[in-house]
Motif scaffolding. Structure first.
Motif, mmCIF file in Angstrom:
data_model
loop_
_atom_site.group_PDB
_atom_site.id
_atom_site.type_symbol
_atom_site.label_atom_id
_atom_site.label_comp_id
_atom_site.label_asym_id
_atom_site.label_seq_id
_atom_site.Cartn_x
_atom_site.Cartn_y
_atom_site.Cartn_z
ATOM 1 N N VAL A 50 70.488 47.153 -11.279
ATOM 2 C CA VAL A 50 69.488 46.678 -12.236
ATOM 3 C C VAL A 50 68.747 45.484 -11.637
ATOM 4 C CG1 VAL A 50 69.153 45.640 -14.522
ATOM 5 C CG2 VAL A 50 70.831 47.470 -14.212
ATOM 6 N N ARG A 51 67.422 45.484 -11.773
ATOM 7 C CA ARG A 51 66.625 44.332 -11.344
ATOM 8 C C ARG A 51 66.826 43.219 -12.365
ATOM 9 N NH1 ARG A 51 61.099 45.435 -11.680
ATOM 10 N NH2 ARG A 51 61.608 47.078 -13.141
ATOM 11 N N VAL A 52 67.217 42.039 -11.893
ATOM 12 C CA VAL A 52 67.533 40.949 -12.816
ATOM 13 C C VAL A 52 66.954 39.631 -12.321
ATOM 14 C CG1 VAL A 52 69.808 40.541 -11.777
ATOM 15 C CG2 VAL A 52 69.398 39.855 -14.122
ATOM 16 N N ARG A 53 66.438 38.860 -13.259
ATOM 17 C CA ARG A 53 65.915 37.516 -12.992
ATOM 18 C C ARG A 53 66.644 36.549 -13.919
ATOM 19 N NH1 ARG A 53 59.448 38.094 -13.315
ATOM 20 N NH2 ARG A 53 59.530 36.138 -12.202
ATOM 21 N N THR A 54 66.550 35.268 -13.600
ATOM 22 C CA THR A 54 67.153 34.255 -14.463
ATOM 23 C C THR A 54 66.127 33.178 -14.785
ATOM 24 O OG1 THR A 54 67.968 32.920 -12.619
ATOM 25 C CG2 THR A 54 69.454 34.625 -13.476
ATOM 26 N N ASP A 55 66.345 32.510 -15.909
ATOM 27 C CA ASP A 55 65.423 31.468 -16.348
ATOM 28 C C ASP A 55 66.201 30.452 -17.180
ATOM 29 O OD1 ASP A 55 63.257 29.945 -17.129
ATOM 30 O OD2 ASP A 55 62.099 31.627 -17.915
ATOM 31 N N VAL A 56 66.261 29.213 -16.696
ATOM 32 C CA VAL A 56 66.881 28.122 -17.457
ATOM 33 C C VAL A 56 65.767 27.261 -18.005
ATOM 34 C CG1 VAL A 56 68.375 26.085 -17.358
ATOM 35 C CG2 VAL A 56 68.969 28.136 -16.046
ATOM 36 N N ARG A 57 65.823 26.995 -19.312
ATOM 37 C CA ARG A 57 64.786 26.216 -19.983
ATOM 38 C C ARG A 57 65.410 25.088 -20.784
ATOM 39 N NH1 ARG A 57 59.835 29.084 -21.212
ATOM 40 N NH2 ARG A 57 59.643 30.727 -19.685
ATOM 41 N N ILE A 58 64.623 24.076 -21.022
ATOM 42 C CA ILE A 58 65.070 22.941 -21.832
ATOM 43 C C ILE A 58 64.124 22.834 -23.021
ATOM 44 C CG2 ILE A 58 65.426 20.450 -21.911
ATOM 45 C CD1 ILE A 58 66.005 20.638 -18.869
ATOM 46 N N GLY A 59 64.701 22.810 -24.216
ATOM 47 C CA GLY A 59 63.872 22.693 -25.410
ATOM 48 C C GLY A 59 64.538 23.312 -26.619
ATOM 49 N N VAL A 60 63.719 23.664 -27.593
ATOM 50 C CA VAL A 60 64.184 24.307 -28.817
ATOM 51 C C VAL A 60 64.384 25.792 -28.511
ATOM 52 C CG1 VAL A 60 63.590 24.830 -31.208
ATOM 53 C CG2 VAL A 60 62.920 22.631 -30.207
ATOM 54 N N PRO A 61 65.589 26.325 -28.731
ATOM 55 C CA PRO A 61 65.891 27.691 -28.303
ATOM 56 C C PRO A 61 64.878 28.748 -28.750
ATOM 57 C CG PRO A 61 67.904 26.611 -28.911
ATOM 58 C CD PRO A 61 66.788 25.663 -29.269
ATOM 59 N N VAL A 62 64.547 28.789 -30.016
ATOM 60 C CA VAL A 62 63.633 29.829 -30.492
ATOM 61 C C VAL A 62 62.281 29.724 -29.796
ATOM 62 C CG1 VAL A 62 62.414 30.751 -32.502
ATOM 63 C CG2 VAL A 62 64.793 30.011 -32.714
ATOM 64 N N ARG A 63 61.748 28.531 -29.740
ATOM 65 C CA ARG A 63 60.437 28.318 -29.113
ATOM 66 C C ARG A 63 60.471 28.735 -27.645
ATOM 67 N NH1 ARG A 63 59.165 22.553 -29.535
ATOM 68 N NH2 ARG A 63 59.307 23.018 -31.740
ATOM 69 N N GLU A 64 61.524 28.360 -26.937
ATOM 70 C CA GLU A 64 61.621 28.674 -25.507
ATOM 71 C C GLU A 64 61.827 30.167 -25.257
ATOM 72 O OE1 GLU A 64 60.917 26.662 -23.037
ATOM 73 O OE2 GLU A 64 60.542 25.035 -24.453
ATOM 74 N N ILE A 65 62.597 30.826 -26.111
ATOM 75 C CA ILE A 65 62.805 32.271 -25.960
ATOM 76 C C ILE A 65 61.487 33.012 -26.163
ATOM 77 C CG2 ILE A 65 63.914 34.310 -26.980
ATOM 78 C CD1 ILE A 65 66.324 32.360 -27.614
ATOM 79 N N VAL A 66 60.755 32.659 -27.220
ATOM 80 C CA VAL A 66 59.473 33.307 -27.503
ATOM 81 C C VAL A 66 58.477 33.026 -26.383
ATOM 82 C CG1 VAL A 66 57.510 33.333 -29.101
ATOM 83 C CG2 VAL A 66 59.851 33.372 -29.992
ATOM 84 N N GLU A 67 58.484 31.808 -25.859
ATOM 85 C CA GLU A 67 57.578 31.471 -24.752
ATOM 86 C C GLU A 67 57.948 32.262 -23.495
ATOM 87 O OE1 GLU A 67 54.379 29.936 -22.827
ATOM 88 O OE2 GLU A 67 54.842 29.821 -24.965
ATOM 89 N N CYS A 68 59.235 32.440 -23.248
ATOM 90 C CA CYS A 68 59.683 33.226 -22.096
ATOM 91 C C CYS A 68 59.200 34.670 -22.220
ATOM 92 C CB CYS A 68 61.203 33.171 -21.977
ATOM 93 S SG CYS A 68 61.856 34.039 -20.546
ATOM 94 N N VAL A 69 59.259 35.219 -23.422
ATOM 95 C CA VAL A 69 58.770 36.582 -23.654
ATOM 96 C C VAL A 69 57.302 36.674 -23.245
ATOM 97 C CG1 VAL A 69 58.200 38.270 -25.455
ATOM 98 C CG2 VAL A 69 60.427 37.126 -25.479
ATOM 99 N N ARG A 70 56.526 35.691 -23.659
ATOM 100 C CA ARG A 70 55.091 35.700 -23.327
ATOM 101 C C ARG A 70 54.858 35.539 -21.825
ATOM 102 N NH1 ARG A 70 54.319 31.897 -28.169
ATOM 103 N NH2 ARG A 70 54.029 33.381 -29.843
ATOM 104 N N GLU A 71 55.539 34.567 -21.229
ATOM 105 C CA GLU A 71 55.334 34.294 -19.801
ATOM 106 C C GLU A 71 55.749 35.462 -18.915
ATOM 107 O OE1 GLU A 71 57.351 30.669 -18.796
ATOM 108 O OE2 GLU A 71 56.084 29.467 -20.131
#
Length: 162
Positions: free
Chosen positions: A81-102
């Motif tokens: 499986v092709r897999v990437r990782t992303d560590v973010r700092i912030g409010v979980p919901v906001r960061e998850i939704v932003e990751c979806v967009r990015e």
């Protein structure tokens, strides 16, 4: 057809219990998986009687989160499986939704405790907020901690068949 899926993880067995299900479909369908860990900032805290201020070591927590995701990504990668990782700092919901967009993802897959009523009111629900705010479908796997531990103890093929 889904091409990119975001999987939010918080480091718990419960959150990770979605992985066998997604891995089983991601390989044959050539779906790219992005594992996301969101670290919430911890405000400085004064320790009474000592006169010191405790400050969160964000860099250390970020490095630990990157190691955690890298280990999972290596394990998932062995199944093709092709897999990437992303560590973010912030409010979980906001960061998850932003990751979806990015990442231009077309699916979010995550576990939920499935709390309702008072439990959801007291503890809130990241899963519910992601469902309301994401512009893409959200796949939920309702699990208890006990079910997640049991699934983790099974070989992958049996865990998926459950």
């Amino acid at each position: 057809m889904f091409k990119r899926v975001i999987i939010p993880l918080d480091g718990s067995e419960l959150a990770e219990s979605i992985l066998p299900f997604i891995i089983q479909i991601a390989g044959p369908l050539d779906i790219e998986v992005t594992l996301v860990r969101v670290l919430q900032p911890v405000p400085p805290e004064v320790v009474e009687g000592v006169g010191r201020v405790m400050i969160d070591d964000v860099g250390q927590r970020q490095a630990e989160a990157q190691t955690y995701l890298a280990d999972l990504a290596t394990s998932i990668g062995t199944s093709g499986v092709r897999v990437r990782t992303d560590v973010r700092i912030g409010v979980p919901v906001r960061e998850i939704v932003e990751c979806v967009r990015e990442r231009d993802a077309d699916l979010v897959a995550m576990t939920t405790h499935g709390r309702s009523g008072l439990g959801r009111l007291l503890f809130g629900s990241v899963a519910e907020a992601v469902l309301r705010q994401a512009d893409v479908p959200v796949f939920f796997l309702r699990q208890t901690e006990k079910q997640a531990r049991a699934a983790r103890a099974m070989p992958p093929a049996q865990a998926v068949a459950r």
